[in-house]
Design an enzyme around this catalytic site. Structure first.
Site: not given
Length: 493
Positions: A119, A258
């Site tokens: 932070k 596919h």
């Protein structure tokens, strides 16, 4: 790391066990208890959670009131936080680990320090991985004890990612205890994986795409040995091929186009399995992807090299195969590790996600029911079992014509089951006379098996469960077919 900081004149504050290790390495260190004025207590649970530590980390150096507060309370400013968290995931992976041991390996002070430092990243560097130690020491030496803002920000981002992943690991493991464990599905869906590969585009050039992976085996964690970059469609097809090939114990080959198998075979040798898989549909095989469940040998590689293929997945490649396939510079070769068992299947839909357990069902002949007057012969049984395994990996509605150890033709993804039967027959290159038919779901009408019988099938395997099962069974008896019900459906959408 401590020796490097010592050479820079940095004062080190540390908790008990770490402090002893540093001292044994010949580096002076202040114990945390000396700074906080409190001893480590509660069996080591309470060490760094204290204003005299948190204040030194959180104070913003550019704000005079913050610095004045530190001065008034004799709190030393802390410029660098180095934390290695308790190895919760390692402990959680142990077989039969007790709940008490899990709880004791949840780090509290470590994540608190990491978050506080991240932070306040403009003023405090936070190191959460030993991999970063050498680079950070080098930058500190070269820049007279300072780190650049990009470095501080990178370390902060890594720190927040680590604590987020740590909390997720705890939440995921603890959700496996009690009521949530019985369903096999998590109470909260938590997907977190680093971006491991940027792709040129998605299914189509106007779509952006990337691969995210925790590198835990399977196609996502595979090592690419050669070839041009993988595409989104390559990866989808390779995964379909790899999942199919895991069904077989004997040497087996699968050719996918596919996401549907245009050829699959299980034979005594890998080369023969490939030849049988290829001959089922050579036209569709062009430009497909291959998967093998054995180390790819030179003989099989020579056969595969005769046709253009996009990619190959195998557990490994022998030197002869590598040399031979190395001439095809664009051919992608993937070395694939074992897939973690039972991974949940996740699909996104608009506004949410669908999750299901993996379809790991294996056919047990003893659990099947012969529904016709004629029982399958041993050869038909072997063909039915093989066709059923392949059918599980064909898009619904799915139909597979098969012989023992070889798919002969496939009908995939049609809106009606009888149309899948017709498509499979239409696409057949090899003779269908004497084949068997596998269907991923029940036949709603007799027309499907009547159509298949025109092409010479002798036996059928299907789940059963239609309100017209009796009509379908009667039709099979009239046609002289053997028909087996599995009681298990294998839809694949």
């Amino acid at each position: 790391m401590a020796q490097g900081l010592k050479s820079l004149g940095v004062e080190i504050i540390s908790t008990g066990g770490t402090a002893r290790s540093i001292q044994e390495g010949g580096v002076a260190v202040r114990e945390v208890s000396e700074v906080t004025g409190f001893p480590e207590m509660l069996d080591g649970r309470l060490k760094t959670i204290n204003p005299r530590i948190a204040g030194g980390v959180l104070a913003i150096r550019s704000q005079p009131e913050h610095m004045q507060a530190l001065k008034e309370h004799a709190i030393p400013p802390i410029d660098l936080v180095v934390v290695n968290l308790y190895a919760f995931e390692k402990v959680a992976a142990k077989k039969g680990v007790a709940m008490a041991e899990l709880i004791e390996n949840i780090d509290i002070g470590g994540p608190t320090l990491i978050r506080a430092a991240a932070k306040n990243y403009q003023d405090v560097a936070v190191l959460t991985s030993p991999d970063d130690y050498p680079g950070i020491l080098q930058e500190l030496h070269e820049c007279h004890g300072q780190l650049s803002e990009p470095t501080l920000w990178r370390l902060a981002q890594k720190a927040f990612a680590l604590t987020a992943a740590y909390d997720r690991a705890i939440s995921t493991r603890l959700s496996q205890v009690g009521a949530d464990a019985e369903s096999g599905l998590p109470a909260f869906l938590d997907i977190r994986a680093p971006r491991s590969l940027d792709l040129r585009y998605g299914e189509n050039p106007h779509q952006k795409a990337a691969l995210y992976s925790n590198r835990q085996g399977g196609i996502a964690g595979a090592e690419q040995l050669q070839g041009k970059e993988l595409s989104y469609n390559n990866l989808v097809d390779l995964d379909a091929a790899w999942q199919l090939i895991q069904e077989f114990e004997q040497p087996a080959s699968a050719i996918i186009k596919h996401t549907n198998p245009c050829g699959c075979a299980e034979q005594a040798t890998l080369a023969e399995s490939y030849r049988r898989a290829f001959e089922a549909d050579p036209v569709s095989a062009f430009g497909g992807v291959l998967a093998f469940n054995r180390t790819l040998d030179e003989e099989t590689a020579r056969e595969a090299a005769k046709t253009f293929m996009e990619a190959i997945a195998a557990p490994d490649y022998d030197p002869g195969a590598r040399n031979l396939l190395g001439a095809k510079k664009n051919l992608r070769l993937l070395k694939v590790g074992a897939t973690p068992p039972g991974e949940p299947v996740v699909k996104s839909i608009s506004g949410g996600y669908l999750v299901q357990t993996a379809d790991t069902h294996r056919l047990n002949r003893a659990e099947c029911q012969v529904k016709t007057e004629r029982t399958p012969t041993q050869e038909e049984w072997r063909a039915l079992e093989f066709g059923w395994r392949v059918c599980k990996h064909v898009k619904s509605n799915a139909i597979v014509y098969a012989r023992p150890g070889q798919s002969v033709s496939v009908g995939a993804g049609q809106m009606s089951r009888v149309d899948s039967v017709k498509v499979g027959a239409m696409k057949a290159v090899l003779p269908l006379q004497g084949t068997v038919l596998a269907s991923d779901a029940f036949f709603p009408f007799p027309d499907g098996i009547e159509e298949a019988a025109k092409h010479g099938i002798t036996a059928v395997i299907q789940p059963g469960g239609s309100v017209r099962d009796d009509e379908v069974i009667a039709a099979a008896n009239k046609l002289g077919l053997a028909m087996v019900f599995t009681g298990i459906r294998h839809f694949r959408h």
